[in-house]
Design a protein around this motif. Structure first.
Motif, PDB file in Angstrom:
ATOM      1  N   UNK A  21       0.828  -1.201   0.000  1.00 22.41           N
ATOM      2  CA  UNK A  21       0.000   0.000   0.000  1.00 22.41           C
ATOM      3  C   UNK A  21       0.871   1.263   0.000  1.00 22.41           C
ATOM      4  N   UNK A  22       0.231   2.416  -0.052  1.00 28.48           N
ATOM      5  CA  UNK A  22       0.936   3.692  -0.154  1.00 28.48           C
ATOM      6  C   UNK A  22       1.813   3.984   1.057  1.00 28.48           C
ATOM      7  N   UNK A  23       1.632   3.244   2.124  1.00 22.90           N
ATOM      8  CA  UNK A  23       2.407   3.494   3.338  1.00 22.90           C
ATOM      9  C   UNK A  23       3.531   2.485   3.519  1.00 22.90           C
ATOM     10  N   UNK A  24       3.728   1.647   2.493  1.00 19.54           N
ATOM     11  CA  UNK A  24       4.835   0.704   2.539  1.00 19.54           C
ATOM     12  C   UNK A  24       4.517  -0.562   3.314  1.00 19.54           C
ATOM     13  N   UNK A  25       3.250  -0.798   3.592  1.00 16.59           N
ATOM     14  CA  UNK A  25       2.857  -1.982   4.347  1.00 16.59           C
ATOM     15  C   UNK A  25       2.489  -3.111   3.389  1.00 16.59           C
ATOM     16  N   UNK A  26       2.969  -4.304   3.702  1.00 16.25           N
ATOM     17  CA  UNK A  26       2.674  -5.481   2.877  1.00 16.25           C
ATOM     18  C   UNK A  26       1.635  -6.371   3.542  1.00 16.25           C
ATOM     19  N   UNK A  27       0.704  -6.837   2.739  1.00 18.63           N
ATOM     20  CA  UNK A  27      -0.308  -7.787   3.216  1.00 18.63           C
ATOM     21  C   UNK A  27      -0.554  -8.810   2.121  1.00 18.63           C
ATOM     22  N   UNK A  28      -1.039  -9.991   2.524  1.00 20.89           N
ATOM     23  CA  UNK A  28      -1.475 -10.952   1.527  1.00 20.89           C
ATOM     24  C   UNK A  28      -2.591 -10.318   0.692  1.00 20.89           C
ATOM     25  N   UNK A  29      -2.637 -10.725  -0.568  1.00 24.89           N
ATOM     26  CA  UNK A  29      -3.718 -10.291  -1.440  1.00 24.89           C
ATOM     27  C   UNK A  29      -5.076 -10.641  -0.821  1.00 24.89           C
ATOM     28  N   UNK A  30      -5.184 -11.861  -0.285  1.00 24.45           N
ATOM     29  CA  UNK A  30      -6.474 -12.289   0.269  1.00 24.45           C
ATOM     30  C   UNK A  30      -6.751 -11.676   1.642  1.00 24.45           C
ATOM     31  N   UNK A  31      -5.767 -11.026   2.243  1.00 20.30           N
ATOM     32  CA  UNK A  31      -5.987 -10.379   3.545  1.00 20.30           C
ATOM     33  C   UNK A  31      -6.316  -8.896   3.381  1.00 20.30           C
ATOM     34  N   UNK A  32      -6.047  -8.356   2.192  1.00 18.25           N
ATOM     35  CA  UNK A  32      -6.219  -6.917   2.006  1.00 18.25           C
ATOM     36  C   UNK A  32      -7.698  -6.527   1.938  1.00 18.25           C
ATOM     37  N   UNK A  57       4.252   7.461  -3.429  1.00 17.31           N
ATOM     38  CA  UNK A  57       3.699   8.449  -2.508  1.00 17.31           C
ATOM     39  C   UNK A  57       4.668   8.746  -1.362  1.00 17.31           C
ATOM     40  N   UNK A  58       5.251   7.668  -0.786  1.00 19.73           N
ATOM     41  CA  UNK A  58       6.166   7.866   0.338  1.00 19.73           C
ATOM     42  C   UNK A  58       7.482   8.475  -0.104  1.00 19.73           C
ATOM     43  N   UNK A  59       7.952   8.091  -1.290  1.00 20.83           N
ATOM     44  CA  UNK A  59       9.193   8.670  -1.820  1.00 20.83           C
ATOM     45  C   UNK A  59       9.079  10.191  -1.846  1.00 20.83           C
ATOM     46  N   UNK A  60       7.954  10.675  -2.344  1.00 20.45           N
ATOM     47  CA  UNK A  60       7.774  12.123  -2.454  1.00 20.45           C
ATOM     48  C   UNK A  60       7.692  12.792  -1.092  1.00 20.45           C
ATOM     49  N   UNK A  62       9.136  11.725   1.675  1.00 18.94           N
ATOM     50  CA  UNK A  62      10.471  11.741   2.273  1.00 18.94           C
ATOM     51  C   UNK A  62      11.401  12.730   1.577  1.00 18.94           C
ATOM     52  N   UNK A  63      11.203  12.920   0.293  1.00 28.94           N
ATOM     53  CA  UNK A  63      12.009  13.928  -0.407  1.00 28.94           C
ATOM     54  C   UNK A  63      11.797  15.301   0.206  1.00 28.94           C
ATOM     55  N   UNK A  64      10.553  15.599   0.504  1.00 27.12           N
ATOM     56  CA  UNK A  64      10.254  16.892   1.123  1.00 27.12           C
ATOM     57  C   UNK A  64      10.886  17.006   2.505  1.00 27.12           C
ATOM     58  N   UNK A  65      10.837  15.910   3.241  1.00 23.12           N
ATOM     59  CA  UNK A  65      11.415  15.922   4.589  1.00 23.12           C
ATOM     60  C   UNK A  65      12.926  16.138   4.526  1.00 23.12           C
ATOM     61  N   UNK A  66      13.595  15.396   3.630  1.00 24.21           N
ATOM     62  CA  UNK A  66      15.048  15.519   3.502  1.00 24.21           C
ATOM     63  C   UNK A  66      15.417  16.915   2.995  1.00 24.21           C
ATOM     64  N   UNK A  67      14.655  17.417   2.026  1.00 31.58           N
ATOM     65  CA  UNK A  67      14.924  18.746   1.469  1.00 31.58           C
ATOM     66  C   UNK A  67      14.835  19.810   2.560  1.00 31.58           C
ATOM     67  N   UNK A  68      13.819  19.695   3.385  1.00 27.38           N
ATOM     68  CA  UNK A  68      13.648  20.663   4.474  1.00 27.38           C
ATOM     69  C   UNK A  68      14.811  20.605   5.448  1.00 27.38           C
ATOM     70  N   UNK A  69      15.188  19.391   5.825  1.00 25.81           N
ATOM     71  CA  UNK A  69      16.261  19.198   6.796  1.00 25.81           C
ATOM     72  C   UNK A  69      17.606  19.682   6.288  1.00 25.81           C
ATOM     73  N   UNK A  70      17.846  19.492   4.985  1.00 25.30           N
ATOM     74  CA  UNK A  70      19.144  19.846   4.407  1.00 25.30           C
ATOM     75  C   UNK A  70      19.133  21.221   3.758  1.00 25.30           C
ATOM     76  N   UNK A  78      17.446  12.599  -5.320  1.00 23.86           N
ATOM     77  CA  UNK A  78      17.092  11.477  -6.195  1.00 23.86           C
ATOM     78  C   UNK A  78      16.363  10.391  -5.411  1.00 23.86           C
ATOM     79  N   UNK A  79      15.652   9.552  -6.146  1.00 27.73           N
ATOM     80  CA  UNK A  79      14.977   8.415  -5.521  1.00 27.73           C
ATOM     81  C   UNK A  79      15.988   7.562  -4.762  1.00 27.73           C
ATOM     82  N   UNK A  80      17.167   7.378  -5.376  1.00 25.37           N
ATOM     83  CA  UNK A  80      18.206   6.535  -4.787  1.00 25.37           C
ATOM     84  C   UNK A  80      18.644   7.063  -3.425  1.00 25.37           C
ATOM     85  N   UNK A  81      18.722   8.387  -3.328  1.00 25.70           N
ATOM     86  CA  UNK A  81      19.161   8.959  -2.054  1.00 25.70           C
ATOM     87  C   UNK A  81      18.125   8.687  -0.958  1.00 25.70           C
TER      88      UNK A  81
END
Ligand SMILES: [Zn+2]
Length: 94
Positions: A21-32, A57-60, A62-70, A78-81
């Motif tokens: 899901x958009x929050x990085x959580x994994x579930x079985x297909x049949x449990x979702x 969604x989370x990548x974006x 976190x990019x904002x969070x890192x940008x603010x902090x730095x 970058x996505x890689x960072x």
């Protein structure tokens, strides 16, 4: 490391069909809960293919969070960072 389904707590196997899901959580297909959370689905597939992915969604966020902090602009990060910063903490890399 092994990952478990957030709903049934059973360990996810490579051949299981899973939902990321958009929050990085994994579930079985049949449990979702598609009925109530359809709009949060990021990826669906075999665990071996979906694991290690990071929701767009989370990548974006976190990019904002890192940008603010730095004191940098979001576009310079970058996505890689983001993944490198988070991978160890969140267990997205083996
Ligand atoms: Zn499950």
């Amino acid at each position: 490391m092994s990952l478990c389904c957030r709903v049934c707590r059973i360990e996810l196997k490579d051949n299981d069909c899973v939902v990321l899901d958009d929050f990085g959580v994994l579930r079985h297909h049949h449990c979702y809960d598609y009925e109530n959370y359809q709009e949060f689905v990021d990826s669906v597939g075999k665990f071996e293919n979906v694991r290690g992915k990071f929701p767009r969604f989370l990548l974006n966020v976190y990019k904002e969070v890192i940008a603010m902090g730095d004191n940098r602009s979001k576009e310079d990060i970058s996505d890689e960072e983001v993944l490198a910063t988070l991978a160890y903490t969140l267990g997205y890399l083996d």
